[in-house]
Design a protein around this motif. Structure first.
Motif, PDB file in Angstrom:
ATOM      1  N   ALA A   1      -3.382   2.161  -3.794  1.00 22.43           N
ATOM      2  CA  ALA A   1      -4.360   3.299  -3.084  1.00 22.43           C
ATOM      3  C   ALA A   1      -5.444   2.862  -3.099  1.00 22.43           C
TER       4      ALA A   1
ATOM      5  N   TYR B   1      -1.985  -4.209   4.505  1.00 20.56           N
ATOM      6  CA  TYR B   1      -3.468  -3.750   3.756  1.00 20.56           C
ATOM      7  C   TYR B   1      -3.856  -3.323   5.720  1.00 20.56           C
TER       8      TYR B   1
ATOM      9  N   SER C   1       0.720  -1.278  -0.257  1.00 17.79           N
ATOM     10  CA  SER C   1      -0.029  -0.019  -0.212  1.00 17.79           C
ATOM     11  C   SER C   1       0.324   1.217  -0.369  1.00 17.79           C
TER      12      SER C   1
END
Lengths: 551, 347
Positions: free
Chosen positions: A301, A467, A295
């Protein structure tokens, strides 16, 4: 699969005379003398007076570094040790050293286990609750250095109110405890101070069906059935495990009849199928492979990009091309091995056009050289795989090629372990999973929960996508606190739907582990099982060899 | 020959046969003593280098210790393992090893979770057996091939041999080993593909002998080219010397000429090179052990190196160095014995 049955090689055997490792030094000198004096005419002595016994010879891909069950759970140590709970047919948990399955209190924080009473260790001493307390104290003790320590962090205390009762007090409600009680229990006195210097590494003292008869370092390990195992003496009385790292050599040694079975890659196994009574045996596993999508990279994103990458991945082609069909395409870390908790509907179709449309909609449009870009940032990232692991390399290559089809550039990088850990923060990684498939919580919690999202070099493989999704966290925590099995399974199925909407990574498939075996027809009791990530000939069709009965 | 030398001792000449058998023997002893005296500081330096190199190598000791569980260990477990393995300075680890080693305490191996002394005792003999037999076979084959080629220098056989040997010398030993296995074991099924014995068979001469054939052949074939080629060159030279011609003219049978005049002379340069090549033989047999699953020290060495297992790595390296040194010394002593022109004090 037509094949003619070949009986196991049955030899007469003088019984295990337990010569352990140490004496090997004197042997080569004697052998040289023998070669010089007698030429090569010496024959192997075959004591004929002992009763007939069944011998199984299997080729293992690597020598065991340790036989300590607190370091090497399940698998080979399962032959010498029993857990309170054991893995049964099809991967269903059943009581082992416990006389019945562990019972929790209402809020799942106090678990009580009643023990069998007729159990002795291989050194003749009696098994009781203090041995259980000692094992679970050691496995949680940082000073003992067990690699399983993290798995027992919910356990606050283990006590023995009487010699046949053990009580586990947990620091939070935890429904998945029975799967964690599969830990092999050694005699308390044999534990030693740490996994590094415990004698258990080479001299097991367990309650299990077999004991070590001889360990020839670098060559083979021989197990002999105990005649005082609580489950009854195994009919396969001797198991020779020879260490053969080279796969071609393993295949050859099965074909020549020198060994009765081995673990092989699907392709090599298929080439032996049907030859001389050899059959291919596959067992399902929850051993998945997935590509993390860190991420920290700007494009991940956006959930639409992660969904698009999942849609662009051709999982069925990977199962066919890489696994020769011996696997199951999965889209989340849940696999069919999780039973009711698995949701077959939570799956991505292979839809490259849909992926392209989704990427367009998210603003990642075709740029120079066919690579998509947005605001001058190309949709390109590095993908690491363990350089010594050909399966992960193949997955990485197939994934990169699928991504290229939709204008996503994936740069491959073969790495060693320190490089993988260092790169995990901003590079994708081909992750392996499924080390404890007998409960959904250990299968997915550390992979998905945001508590493991912050990058930690001591814990880089947990949640490698970094995550964080509050809904996923909530469902994970609800499920591990849910006493009702059906409600718990439903929560996990709901979780999988969420993982399709907001995917943490690209999970591609769960493996079936492939073995070749001969002579299985001579036995009753050969049944399938769900295997964990780490496997070998202690699994395969031989996982419950102690329970086989001759036809 | 001896009488001739004794009758006419050239005074002061160091390089000719001026010494009596007795003084040559004591000179040979001095040579052995000198070499052994050198071995001690060498071992110290090598062990120091092993610890230093292992410490700076990029491998992760905790990851190696955890093996396949590395990916699933989690933070608490990894920290526990790191605590066990400790983060002592490599010099401290080395010092502990050096102090313990002379008393027989070689330390504890973290990669096989066992006493290093026991591991070495179980494995070194198998390595020695493999190397000694491999080299012996290479030497015998080398002599035969060199003689055949030298006697018919322009024959087809000689050319094919020379070409084949040069080609063979370029092939790494692990490739020789895998090829042998592919052909003789996997292809033709004549010999077992690896291991010390058949599964579960007792360690008998017959069993080990059968399993030794391929590894020994692999070691021999990878060492054969340099032995045969050097011998061939030297034999060709020796065949043309005046003393050989003189022997022939005196009517000495050809076989005797070869045995008494040609071979001893030809062996000298080959033996001299043998000493220098021994470390390579040791390294080559490490790979052969890997391929054939031979339970020797080489396999343990590879494991230890990957796992930053200081104690086992140091013990294995020092012992294999010792083997190489000892082999070199034996080669030189043989040289002293064969060639009267050799001066033990200059070796």
């Amino acid at each position: 699969m037509p094949h003619r049955p070949a009986p196991f090689r049955v030899t007469t055997h003088g019984g295990p005379s337990a010569p352990r490792l140490a004496r090997a030094g004197a042997v080569p000198a004697a052998v040289v003398l023998g070669l010089v004096l007698a030429g090569c005419s010496g024959g192997s002595p075959a004591p004929a007076s002992a009763p007939a016994s069944s011998t199984l010879a299997l080729a293992e891909s690597a020598e065991y570094t340790t036989l300590n069950p607190l370091e090497q759970p399940l698998g080979i140590t399962g032959k010498m040790y029993d857990g309170l709970v054991r893995v049964g047919a099809d991967g269903v948990l059943e009581p082992g050293l416990a006389s019945a399955m562990p019972t929790p209190d209402e809020d799942l924080t106090t678990w009580t286990v009643t023990l069998r009473e007729d159990v002795t260790f291989s050194d003749g001493t009696a098994f009781d609750a203090q041995d259980v307390v000692a094992a679970y104290t050691a496995v949680r003790d940082p000073a003992y250095g067990s690699p399983l320590a993290t798995d027992y962090e919910m356990v606050e205390s283990v006590t023995a109110p009487d010699p046949t009762t053990v009580v586990f007090e947990l620091s939070y409600p935890y429904a998945g405890l029975p799967a964690r009680l599969t830990l092999g229990v050694p005699a308390a006195e044999a534990l030693g101070a740490s996994v590094a210097d415990s004698a258990l590494a080479s001299e097991p003292v367990g309650t299990g069906p077999y004991e070590v008869a001889e360990w020839r370092r670098g060559d083979s390990l021989t197990l002999a059935a105990r005649d005082d195992w609580w489950g009854g003496t195994a009919q396969v009385t001797t198991i020779h495990l020879v260490f053969v790292p080279d796969e071609t050599a393993r295949a050859q040694r099965v074909r020549s009849g020198e060994v009765d079975g081995a673990q092989l890659s699907p392709l090599t196994a298929a080439s032996l199928d049907g030859a001389d009574g050899i059959e291919v045996v596959t067992n399902p596993s929850a051993d998945f492979r997935a590509i993390s999508l860190p991420s920290t990279l700007p494009f991940f994103a956006d959930a639409r990009v992660r969904v698009a990458l999942n849609l662009a991945t051709d999982r069925d082609a990977m199962v066919e091309g890489i696994l020769q069909g011996d696997g199951v395409a999965v889209s989340t870390p849940f696999t069919p091995a999780q039973g009711d908790a698995w949701s077959p509907d939570a799956a991505f179709e292979h839809d490259p056009d849909g992926a392209a449309a989704l990427l367009d909609a998210a603003g990642w449009t075709a740029g120079p050289g066919g690579v998509r870009a947005k605001d001058g940032v190309p949709l390109a990232f590095d993908l690491m795989y363990f350089a010594d692991d050909t399966l992960r390399r193949d997955v990485a290559q197939a994934f990169a090629s699928d991504m290229a089809q939709v204008g996503v550039e994936v740069r491959l990088e073969g790495v060693d372990r320190p490089q993988a850990v260092a790169g995990m923060r901003d590079k994708a990684f081909v992750l392996g999973g499924g080390d404890m498939p007998y409960d959904p919580d250990p299968q997915v919690y550390r992979v998905l929960h945001s508590a493991f999202a912050p990058y930690d070099e001591d814990d880089a493989y947990s949640n490698p996508s970094m995550y964080a999704d509050p809904q996923v966290d909530a469902l994970l925590d609800t499920a591990r606190r849910e006493p009702d099995a059906a409600a718990r399974a439903a929560t996990y199925r709901e979780l999988q739907a969420r993982l399709i909407a907001d995917p943490p990574m690209v999970t591609v498939f769960a493996l079936e582990h492939t073995y070749v075996a001969r002579g299985l027809d001579a036995w009753d009791g050969v049944v399938p099982v769900v295997e964990p990530h780490e496997h070998g000939v202690a699994w395969g069709p031989w996982w419950n060899v102690q329970e086989w009965t001759a036809r | 020959m001896t009488t001739l030398q004794d009758a006419a001792p050239p005074p002061g000449a160091r390089t000719t046969g001026s010494r009596t058998t007795g003084s040559r023997a004591s000179a040979a002893l001095r040579l052995a003593g000198r070499r052994l005296a050198w071995a001690l500081p060498l071992v110290v330096v090598i062990s120091l280098a092993v610890f230093a190199l292992a410490a700076v190598s990029p491998t992760d000791a905790a990851a190696s210790f955890l093996g396949a569980r590395d990916e699933f260990a989690g933070a608490a477990a990894r920290q526990g393992v790191e605590g066990l393995l400790g983060d002592r300075h490599w010099l401290a680890s080395w010092w502990e090893w050096v102090v313990g080693a002379p008393g027989g305490d070689l330390g504890w191996s973290t990669s096989v979770r066992a006493d290093v002394g026991a591991v070495v005792a179980a494995r070194l003999p198998w390595t020695l057996l493999l190397m000694v037999l491999g080299l012996a076979l290479a030497a015998v084959l080398g002599v035969v091939l060199a003689l055949v080629a030298a006697l018919r220098p322009h024959g087809v056989l000689a050319r094919v041999l020379a070409g084949g040997l040069w080609a063979l010398s370029a092939v790494p030993s692990f490739l020789v080993a895998t090829t042998l296995m592919a052909v003789l074991s996997l292809g033709l099924g004549w010999l077992p593909a690896g291991g010390l014995t058949d599964p579960g068979a007792p360690v008998t001469a017959a069993q080990v002998g059968r399993h030794l054939v391929l590894p020994v052949l692999a070691v021999a074939l990878s060492q054969l080219p340099w032995i045969a080629l050097h011998l061939h060159r030297a034999t060709t030279d020796q065949l043309r010397t005046t003393s050989t011609e003189a022997a022939r003219l005196r009517g000495v049978p050809e076989r005797r000429v070869l045995a008494r005049h040609v071979l001893p002379g030809a062996a000298v340069p080959t033996l001299a090179i043998a000493g220098a090549r021994l470390p390579e033989v040791v390294a080559g047999s490490v790979l052969v052990e890997q391929v054939f699953g031979w339970p020797g020290l080489g396999q343990g060495l590879v494991q230890a190196a990957l796992a930053q297992d200081f104690a086992l790595l140091a013990a294995a390296t020092v012992l294999l160095t010792g083997v190489a040194l000892l082999g070199g010394l034996l080669a030189d002593l043989a040289l002293v014995r064969i060639d009267p022109r050799t001066d033990p004090d200059a070796l």
